[in-house]
Write an enzyme that holds these catalytic residues in place. Structure first.
Site, PDB file in Angstrom:
ATOM      1  N   GLY A 330       0.850  -1.185   0.000  1.00 52.75           N
ATOM      2  CA  GLY A 330       0.000   0.000   0.000  1.00 52.75           C
ATOM      3  C   GLY A 330       0.882   1.230   0.000  1.00 52.75           C
ATOM      4  CD  GLU A 331       2.531   5.744  -2.835  1.00 52.72           C
ATOM      5  OE1 GLU A 331       2.117   5.110  -3.812  1.00 52.72           O
ATOM      6  OE2 GLU A 331       3.389   6.633  -2.886  1.00 52.72           O
ATOM      7  CB  ALA A 333       0.632  11.119   3.283  1.00 53.06           C
ATOM      8  CG  ASP A 463      -6.720   9.073  12.547  1.00 52.72           C
ATOM      9  OD1 ASP A 463      -7.958   9.066  12.319  1.00 52.72           O
ATOM     10  OD2 ASP A 463      -5.869   9.100  11.653  1.00 52.72           O
ATOM     11  NE  ARG A 467      -8.713   6.947   8.524  1.00 52.68           N
ATOM     12  CZ  ARG A 467      -9.835   7.394   9.021  1.00 52.68           C
ATOM     13  NH1 ARG A 467     -10.970   6.921   8.578  1.00 52.68           N
ATOM     14  NH2 ARG A 467      -9.853   8.313   9.969  1.00 52.68           N
TER      15      ARG A 467
HETATM   16  P1  AMP Z   1      -0.464   2.906   6.188  1.00 55.70           P
HETATM   17  O1  AMP Z   1       0.655   3.691   5.604  1.00 55.70           O
HETATM   18  O2  AMP Z   1      -0.195   2.399   7.557  1.00 55.70           O
HETATM   19  O3  AMP Z   1      -1.803   3.567   6.067  1.00 55.70           O
HETATM   20  O4  AMP Z   1      -0.542   1.590   5.278  1.00 55.70           O
HETATM   21  C1  AMP Z   1      -1.000   1.599   3.955  1.00 55.70           C
HETATM   22  C2  AMP Z   1      -1.565   0.237   3.651  1.00 55.70           C
HETATM   23  O5  AMP Z   1      -0.531  -0.758   3.767  1.00 55.70           O
HETATM   24  C3  AMP Z   1      -2.645  -0.196   4.646  1.00 55.70           C
HETATM   25  O6  AMP Z   1      -3.921   0.242   4.245  1.00 55.70           O
HETATM   26  C4  AMP Z   1      -2.535  -1.717   4.629  1.00 55.70           C
HETATM   27  O7  AMP Z   1      -3.328  -2.251   3.587  1.00 55.70           O
HETATM   28  C5  AMP Z   1      -1.053  -1.950   4.333  1.00 55.70           C
HETATM   29  N1  AMP Z   1      -0.338  -2.245   5.590  1.00 55.70           N
HETATM   30  C6  AMP Z   1       0.176  -1.355   6.467  1.00 55.70           C
HETATM   31  N2  AMP Z   1       0.752  -1.988   7.501  1.00 55.70           N
HETATM   32  C7  AMP Z   1       0.608  -3.304   7.275  1.00 55.70           C
HETATM   33  C8  AMP Z   1       0.990  -4.488   7.995  1.00 55.70           C
HETATM   34  N3  AMP Z   1       1.637  -4.420   9.169  1.00 55.70           N
HETATM   35  N4  AMP Z   1       0.662  -5.687   7.466  1.00 55.70           N
HETATM   36  C9  AMP Z   1       0.003  -5.748   6.287  1.00 55.70           C
HETATM   37  N5  AMP Z   1      -0.391  -4.684   5.574  1.00 55.70           N
HETATM   38  C10 AMP Z   1      -0.095  -3.473   6.057  1.00 55.70           C
END
Ligand code: AMP
EC number: 2.7.10.1
Length: 609
Positions: A330-331, A333, A463, A467
């Site tokens: 995922g990505e 900001a 927050d 999500r």
């Molecule tokens: P975030 O930057 O934390 O919002 O992460 C962006 C996206 O990456 C999230 O919406 C998840 O789908 C994925 N993601 C983040 N952390 C994890 C994790 N520990 N394990 C699996 N997927 C993750």
């Protein structure tokens, strides 16, 4: 009726050779007979003979062309009694050639499209940067069946979620006994996220000395210093550090990076709220801090260790060379999130899957935020808080290493297991199917458990939303995001000036109007999280614009009870949404009520209640 059969002494020939087919026909009266030759590319002659009651029409192909593989040969006959026909396929063999091989395209997986032509069908293999490309479940060749293109075969070399490690030259090699061909194309799937984005070296690089310092952990720290000296140092630094800690945690703890960006400065907010007619300048903020839990951090030049609940903790440093990225998850900001394999993380396993959050465009200020976030995350350890393993700071980009939660964020998970999963094209529906009431309660109870822990540290999340929770194997749910990214959910936030983004739909009136964030405002958000769970991930106040939602919340309107929500859970939601913060339920009680509901889920009737 005409009886038609094609006889051929030889059906397979190399391109350029000659072939003869005889069409034998019987029937009364004697039929007329003809070959379908309109598509033939090869030169040909025909000759008719009669032997007894059988009419024979020979077709001789001369200098056969491989293009005739496209069509079957058909002989047709007709008399007054009716029609008859027979068909044979042509088998003209020729050396294989690559018609085209193109650069990869991103489809569901990445695909190097190619087309090859050759008879017999060729063997297909690949080289990657000159070496044999091993096949696996992630890298495989697939031909596209049922394309009526004669001997031409279309296909793809598929790569499932390639990373920069897969960038390079891909050579297609085809062989079919009569010949071979090869072609090379370059695949560039993504830039190396670990390559310096700072070619001029403007960003100060973490020194080895400090890295060594960071690598210290509880076990390796030097305990040789005498207790007396330690106590003396502790006493001398305590007062100074109290000031530092309160400043750090209150101002922008991890949740710090997050606050800086999500909540913006007080000035931003004051201006925007005044602009929106929400009263005068807000009173000074009353933020919850970690002050009682994290009372004695000991700072070092790059990272510091903390003492919490009598435990001494240091940020673990993970070597870049121990991390092998697999693909992007995922990505946000602040940078991309990758799935990776990490070596030497735990004594009982060689390699582990981890999620790596990278920090793009690090400047001095984001570096400091990153550092503080790492310190805080090191301290937060609970079965329903996503596990933080440490940082990777030897080079760029800075990265944080977390436990990998297979099913990603809870909001997506809820949508994928709700009634609208098909519309939303959330593909990974099975094996769980639509979530049941006991499963929803289980999810809610786990988040409540994580929140009980945070509240015990006097930590205010600010927050809390689905999500920002993650789902692992076996429906394990953890509070997982303390705000490093918000791109894909940007509509959940209200931009109220420059960089300020507010999750207003999850905020109680006092947070919207006075920027007051407390354990009680987290309770309000928890009520909204319950609502999200029981609506399979709908956006709160989805029918309203941001400013309409603010109006509704501040005027005291409540989110409607979701259709699938039992009375007991709706009462919990309402207990979270009391206008007076002190009147709201406390998280311990919410947790125990949810645990009780998990043990004996209420029987409820969707429509009748
Ligand atoms: P975030 O930057 O934390 O919002 O992460 C962006 C996206 O990456 C999230 O919406 C998840 O789908 C994925 N993601 C983040 N952390 C994890 C994790 N520990 N394990 C699996 N997927 C993750």
């Amino acid at each position: 009726m005409p009886q038609v059969s094609i006889v051929a002494p030889q059906r397979t020939i190399r391109e350029g050779g000659n072939l003869t087919f005889v069409c034998k026909v019987t029937g009364d009266p004697i039929p007329t007979v003809w070959w379908h030759t309109e598509h033939l590319q090869s030169n040909y002659t025909t000759q008719e003979t009669i032997s007894g009651a059988t009419l024979e029409l020979a077709l001789s192909l001369v200098d056969v062309s491989s293009k005739d593989n496209l069509y079957n040969l058909t002989c047709e006959a007709e008399n007054r009694a009716g029609p008859g026909e027979d068909t044979v396929p042509l088998d003209i063999q020729f050396p294989v050639t690559i018609l085209w091989l193109r650069e990869p395209e991103q489809q569901h997986n990445w695909c190097f499209p190619f087309a090859v032509d050759g008879n017999p069908a060729p063997n297909i293999s690949w080289l990657y940067n000159g070496n044999p490309l091993p096949r696996s479940g992630f890298i495989y060749t697939q031909l596209i069946p049922d394309i009526e293109d004669g001997s031409v075969q279309h296909g793809c070399l598929f790569l499932n979620k390639p990373t920069h490690l897969n960038n390079g030259d891909y050579t297609l090699i085809v062989q079919n006994g009569l010949g071979s061909d090869r072609d090379t194309v370059n695949g560039n799937f993504m830039d190396n996220p670990f390559e310096s984005s700072d070619p001029e070296g403007l960003i100060p690089v973490t020194t080895n000395r400090s890295n060594e310092h960071v690598t210290e952990n509880l076990e390796t720290r030097v305990f040789g210093v005498s207790v007396a000296v330690g106590l003396a140092v502790f006493a001398c630094t305590f007062l100074l550090l109290m000031v530092l800690v309160i400043n750090k945690c209150g101002q922008r703890s991890k949740f710090g990076i997050h606050r800086a960006s999500v909540l913006g400065t007080e000035d931003d907010l004051a201006v925007s709220l005044r602009f929106m007619n929400f009263g005068a300048s807000p009173p000074s903020s009353d933020e919850g801090t970690l002050d009682s839990g994290l009372s004695s951090f000991v700072e070092n030049p790059q990272y510091f260790c903390g003492i919490i609940k009598d435990k001494d903790m240091c940020v673990q440093h993970i070597k870049r060379q121990d991390i092998v990225l697999k693909w992007e998850l995922g990505e946000g900001a602040f940078g991309k999130v990758y799935l990776a394999e990490c070596a030497n993380l735990s004594p009982d396993s060689d390699k582990m899957l981890v999620a790596i959050k990278t920090l793009k465009d690090a400047n001095e200020s984001t570096r400091q935020d990153f550092q503080r976030e790492a310190e805080l995350l090191t301290v937060l350890q609970h079965e329903h808080i996503v596990r933080f393993y440490g940082v990777c700071a030897d080079g760029e980009p800075l990265a944080m290493v977390f436990e990998y939660m297979r099913h990603g964020d809870l909001n997506r998970f809820l949508r994928a297991h709700g009634p609208d999963a098909r519309i939303l094209e959330e593909v990974k529906m099975p094996p769980l199917g639509q979530l049941t009431l006991p499963q929803m309660l289980q999810i809610a109870a786990q988040i409540a458990s994580g929140m009980v822990y945070l509240a015990s540290l006097h930590f205010v999340h600010r927050d809390l939303a689905t999500r920002n929770c993650l789902v692992g194997e076996g429906l394990v749910v953890k509070i997982g995001d303390f705000g490093m990214s918000r791109d894909i959910y940007s509509t959940d936030y209200y931009r109220v000036g420059g960089r300020t983004m507010l999750p207003i739909r999850w905020m109680p009136p006092e947070s919207i109007m006075y920027r007051k964030f407390t354990t009680e405002s987290d309770i309000w958000s928890f009520g909204v999280v319950l609502w999200e769970i029981f609506t399979y991930g709908k956006q709160p106040w989805y029918q309203l614009s941001n400013s309409e939602a603010i109006e509704c919340i501040t005027q005291g309107r409540e989110l409607e009870r979701p259709r699938t929500c039992p009375k007991e859970v709706h009462l919990l939601m309402q207990g979270c949404w009391q206008r007076e913060p002190q009147q709201r339920l406390i998280i311990k009680d919410i947790h125990s009520r949810l645990v009780a509901l998990v043990k004996s889920p209420p029987v409820y009737l969707d429509i009748l209640e």
